[in-house]
Scaffold this active site. Structure first.
Site, PDB file in Angstrom:
ATOM      1  N   TYR A   1      56.278  40.561  35.806  1.00 54.33           N
ATOM      2  CA  TYR A   1      54.893  40.664  36.304  1.00 54.33           C
ATOM      3  C   TYR A   1      54.942  40.971  37.793  1.00 54.33           C
ATOM      4  CZ  TYR A   1      50.182  39.365  37.753  1.00 54.33           C
ATOM      5  OH  TYR A   1      48.918  39.399  38.281  1.00 54.33           O
TER       6      TYR A   1
ATOM      7  N   GLU B   1      47.871  45.649  39.499  1.00 54.38           N
ATOM      8  CA  GLU B   1      48.620  44.717  38.657  1.00 54.38           C
ATOM      9  C   GLU B   1      49.443  45.498  37.647  1.00 54.38           C
ATOM     10  OE1 GLU B   1      47.272  40.659  36.567  1.00 54.38           O
ATOM     11  OE2 GLU B   1      46.734  42.422  35.397  1.00 54.38           O
TER      12      GLU B   1
END
Ligand code: GDP
Ligand code: MN
Length: 383
Positions: free
Chosen positions: A107, A195
């Protein structure tokens, strides 16, 4: 303004971030065509502005172009519902991308840290699943780096960040370079958030952005004309889209008490008072300074588009905005829209007296203070 995954990936690619090859299709026929031209193993992904598409059934892997048409035929026009977006969004287009062989998922995100007033990089070896869960149960699994907005991150800072995140050593240098590119993209495109989840480590030992979500600061859109085109269409909520079209500051909040006020601060206070009185605000709406009756009417119309609304609180502190203009707008809206819900109005300041006189013959309940208005509307909406 949120960008779709394919737009986000286009942006990132311009900054040298590795992304899978892909193309957008608007129909099953087009999807079949694209899939055949691309060939090989593919992934088909619904392009809707929400997270959790995988779990919602909006992402599917294919060993060959076969089956893509059927899946897309079923997907386009369907409403996808996820935990992040319980109301759901209708799929209008899909991204068809080369499938990558994922060995591990990480992530990585760059976002605005409002407390520190700086961009913040967040990196975790635990990607793929919901990062909110990781953040809640294992906050130490997310490594953070505040970035100087004038210079971007230094290489030594990035190396230290990657180390803190406990990434496998073989991933380190590619990750540091990817984050550096993300930061450049973030700063130069006036992003609020980028993101990448998952940031995939492939069996071929390459780091690649398998998913991407970019959001651009609305106040900077004039510097990014290409995104501005069709920006209202890209607003996920239909009422917010309509408000944007009319230039009205409206944000949907999900409750059942509609709120109109003049001035962002006064509207925020109204939201707080309604909450304090035990109610749930349906929206934020600022009519703006000097609003005329027709604008007030348009605002009432907007609020009534939300079928959850059970009551309306109007909170006006007259200055340039005149109380009687607001009253006229409310009465106009009532006559043309046949409003059936209870309405409480607190009007103070310029034109308050005339405004309240105008309303006196109607079913609109006057209130002397903002607190009183909030208490009354919460009570009436419950009844
Ligand atoms: P989201 O659920 O909206 O965040 O959509 P994602 O693009 O993140 O896709 C959901 C999941 O599908 C990812 O976490 C991956 O595990 C998987 N996925 C997406 N693209 C690929 C791919 O090219 N190859 C493989 N093996 N899995 C993929
Ligand atoms: Mn994702």
């Amino acid at each position: 303004m949120k960008l779709h995954e394919y737009q986000s990936k286009d942006l990132l690619e311009r900054y040298g971030v590795p992304v899978p090859k892909g193309r957008v299709a608007y129909s099953d026929a087009e999807a079949v065509q694209v899939a055949k031209e691309m060939g090989g193993k593919l992934v088909v992904k619904a392009q809707v502005l929400m997270g959790g598409r995988g779990k919602a059934g909006g992402v599917r892997l294919f060993d060959s172009p076969e089956g893509v048409g059927e899946f897309v035929k079923d997907l386009i026009g369907k409403r996808l519902v996820s935990v992040q977006n319980p109301e759901g969004l209708v799929v209008e287009k899909v991204l068809i991308a080369e499938q990558i062989e994922i060995e591990r998922e990480f992530y990585v995100a760059v976002l605005l840290d409002r407390d520190n007033r700086q961009p913040l990089v967040m990196l975790s070896a635990e990607g793929g699943m919901e990062i909110e869960q990781v953040a809640a149960s294992k906050p130490q699994a997310i490594a953070r780096l505040l970035v100087d907005p004038a210079w971007g991150p230094d290489d030594f800072q990035l190396r230290a960040l990657v180390k803190r995140a406990n990434l496998p050593p073989e991933v380190s240098s590619q990750m540091a370079s990817l984050i550096k590119r993300l930061c450049k993209a973030y700063l130069e495109s006036d992003a609020e958030m980028i993101e990448i989840n998952p940031c995939a480590w492939t069996s071929g030992k390459k780091l690649i952005a398998a998913d991407a979500k970019v959001s651009i600061d609305d106040n900077a859109l004039f510097r990014h004309k290409s995104y501005q085109e069709g920006s209202t269409a890209a607003v996920a909520d239909p009422i917010e889209a309509e408000a944007a079209k009319q230039g009205i500051a409206y944000v949907r909040l999900g409750g059942d008490i509609g709120i109109i006020g003049n001035g962002a601060g006064l509207v925020m206070c109204s939201l707080d008072e309604v909450t304090a009185a035990g109610g749930k605000p349906a929206n934020f709406l600022d009519v703006g300074g000097g609003a005329q009756a027709d604008r007030v009417k348009a605002c009432v119309e907007l609020i009534l588009m939300d079928s959850n609304v059970r009551g309306l609180m109007i909170n006006i502190f007259g200055g340039i905005t005149r109380g009687e203009e607001v009253a006229k707008g409310i009465l106009d809206a009532f006559q043309s829209l046949k409003v059936k819900i209870p309405v409480v109005a607190r009007i103070e300041g310029t034109g308050a007296k005339q405004g309240l006189e105008l309303l006196s013959g109607s079913s609109i309940v006057p209130a002397g203070t903002m607190q009183e208005a909030a208490a009354k509307i919460v009570q009436l909406a419950k009844a």
